[in-house]
Design a protein around this motif. Sequence first.
Motif, PDB file in Angstrom:
ATOM      1  N   LYS A  41       5.395  -7.440  -4.490  1.00  0.00           N
ATOM      2  CA  LYS A  41       5.655  -7.906  -3.135  1.00  0.00           C
ATOM      3  C   LYS A  41       4.362  -8.434  -2.525  1.00  0.00           C
ATOM      4  N   PRO A  42       4.243  -9.734  -2.282  1.00  0.00           N
ATOM      5  CA  PRO A  42       2.989 -10.308  -1.776  1.00  0.00           C
ATOM      6  C   PRO A  42       2.607  -9.737  -0.404  1.00  0.00           C
ATOM      7  N   GLY A  43       1.302  -9.727  -0.146  1.00  0.00           N
ATOM      8  CA  GLY A  43       0.793  -9.256   1.134  1.00  0.00           C
ATOM      9  C   GLY A  43      -0.151  -8.084   0.959  1.00  0.00           C
ATOM     10  N   LEU A  44      -0.264  -7.276   1.981  1.00  0.00           N
ATOM     11  CA  LEU A  44      -1.110  -6.091   1.906  1.00  0.00           C
ATOM     12  C   LEU A  44      -0.495  -5.057   0.960  1.00  0.00           C
ATOM     13  N   PRO A  45      -1.300  -4.194   0.367  1.00  0.00           N
ATOM     14  CA  PRO A  45      -0.760  -3.132  -0.487  1.00  0.00           C
ATOM     15  C   PRO A  45       0.279  -2.286   0.265  1.00  0.00           C
ATOM     16  N   ASP A  46       1.238  -1.774  -0.465  1.00  0.00           N
ATOM     17  CA  ASP A  46       2.349  -1.005   0.092  1.00  0.00           C
ATOM     18  C   ASP A  46       1.836   0.275   0.744  1.00  0.00           C
ATOM     19  N   THR A  47       2.013   0.409   2.045  1.00  0.00           N
ATOM     20  CA  THR A  47       1.500   1.580   2.770  1.00  0.00           C
ATOM     21  C   THR A  47       2.298   2.843   2.457  1.00  0.00           C
ATOM     22  N   LYS A  48       3.439   2.717   1.781  1.00  0.00           N
ATOM     23  CA  LYS A  48       4.164   3.900   1.337  1.00  0.00           C
ATOM     24  C   LYS A  48       3.565   4.478   0.063  1.00  0.00           C
ATOM     25  N   LYS A  49       2.661   3.717  -0.548  1.00  0.00           N
ATOM     26  CA  LYS A  49       2.052   4.159  -1.799  1.00  0.00           C
ATOM     27  C   LYS A  49       0.529   4.276  -1.722  1.00  0.00           C
ATOM     28  N   TRP A  50      -0.083   3.567  -0.785  1.00  0.00           N
ATOM     29  CA  TRP A  50      -1.547   3.514  -0.725  1.00  0.00           C
ATOM     30  C   TRP A  50      -2.046   3.639   0.703  1.00  0.00           C
ATOM     31  N   LYS A  51      -3.209   4.245   0.842  1.00  0.00           N
ATOM     32  CA  LYS A  51      -3.974   4.151   2.072  1.00  0.00           C
ATOM     33  C   LYS A  51      -5.420   3.856   1.696  1.00  0.00           C
ATOM     34  N   TYR A  52      -6.287   3.758   2.679  1.00  0.00           N
ATOM     35  CA  TYR A  52      -7.646   3.256   2.453  1.00  0.00           C
ATOM     36  C   TYR A  52      -8.684   4.334   2.749  1.00  0.00           C
TER      37      TYR A  52
END
Length: 269
Positions: A41-52
């Motif tokens: 899925k293009p765009g920012l990384p999936d926030t349901k799977k990743w944080k920073y």
Amino acid sequence: MSQVFLTAVLHAVLFLNCQSSTVDSNPPAKRKLVWADEFDKPGLPDTKKWKYDVGGHGFGNNELQYYLASRPENARVENGLLVIEARKEKHENREYTSAKLITKGIAEWKYGRIEVRAKLPSGRGTWPAIWMLGSNISHTRWPLCGEIDIMEHVGFDENVVHGSLHTDDYNHVKGTQKSGRLTVPNATADFNVYAVEWTADRLDFLINDQRFYSVTKADLGAKESQWPLDQPYYLILNLAVGGNWGGQKGVDETIWPRRLEIDYVRVYQ
């Protein structure tokens, strides 16, 4: 008579070779896919799977980048790939920006196979890593929490890939870390699969299913300071600039930006 004898010998050799191959291959037990990101899925990384993980404090290694969050210039999904990009641009106290993605508090695992298909950046000063930390780091210290480095690569030593385990007794600060390395001729030119297979008493490091290093609880010891692997760990993907290891031979300021490209992350148990 001679032909019969030779045929018997040949059959015996083939049988022994097959038996040896079966034993040496040590096929892993059948596992189930329990977590994955295919980056479709293009765009920012999936926030349901990743944080920073955010900051510019050097992260214990005198690294030169500032890690930023939710910024497509540094972390984005495009063309079916996760791209983590380090750029030469000033942000607060640092001259470079990049991203560090973590699954802490979202997805954590105890044992299994963790594999990542990735293409590594080239260039002096790049330091990409695919690694894991013990989830108890929230209430203890490094390296008592344990650290599993599935893949590390420093640009000044191109195509030499390292896998390591750091514990309280065995770590790079003391010079006692448990590490192996493998030359992967196309590490910066093509995608390869970097993995660990982790059980209650053993940790195997693999590249393209070739096991190149192993550590065992029996060899290291069962104390928490020796084998802190009987707990959940979370995954980390990052691209650092310079630092105590990545910058040992300086940083080429002419090469930026540089990208760590990841095709998928898969976890089996």
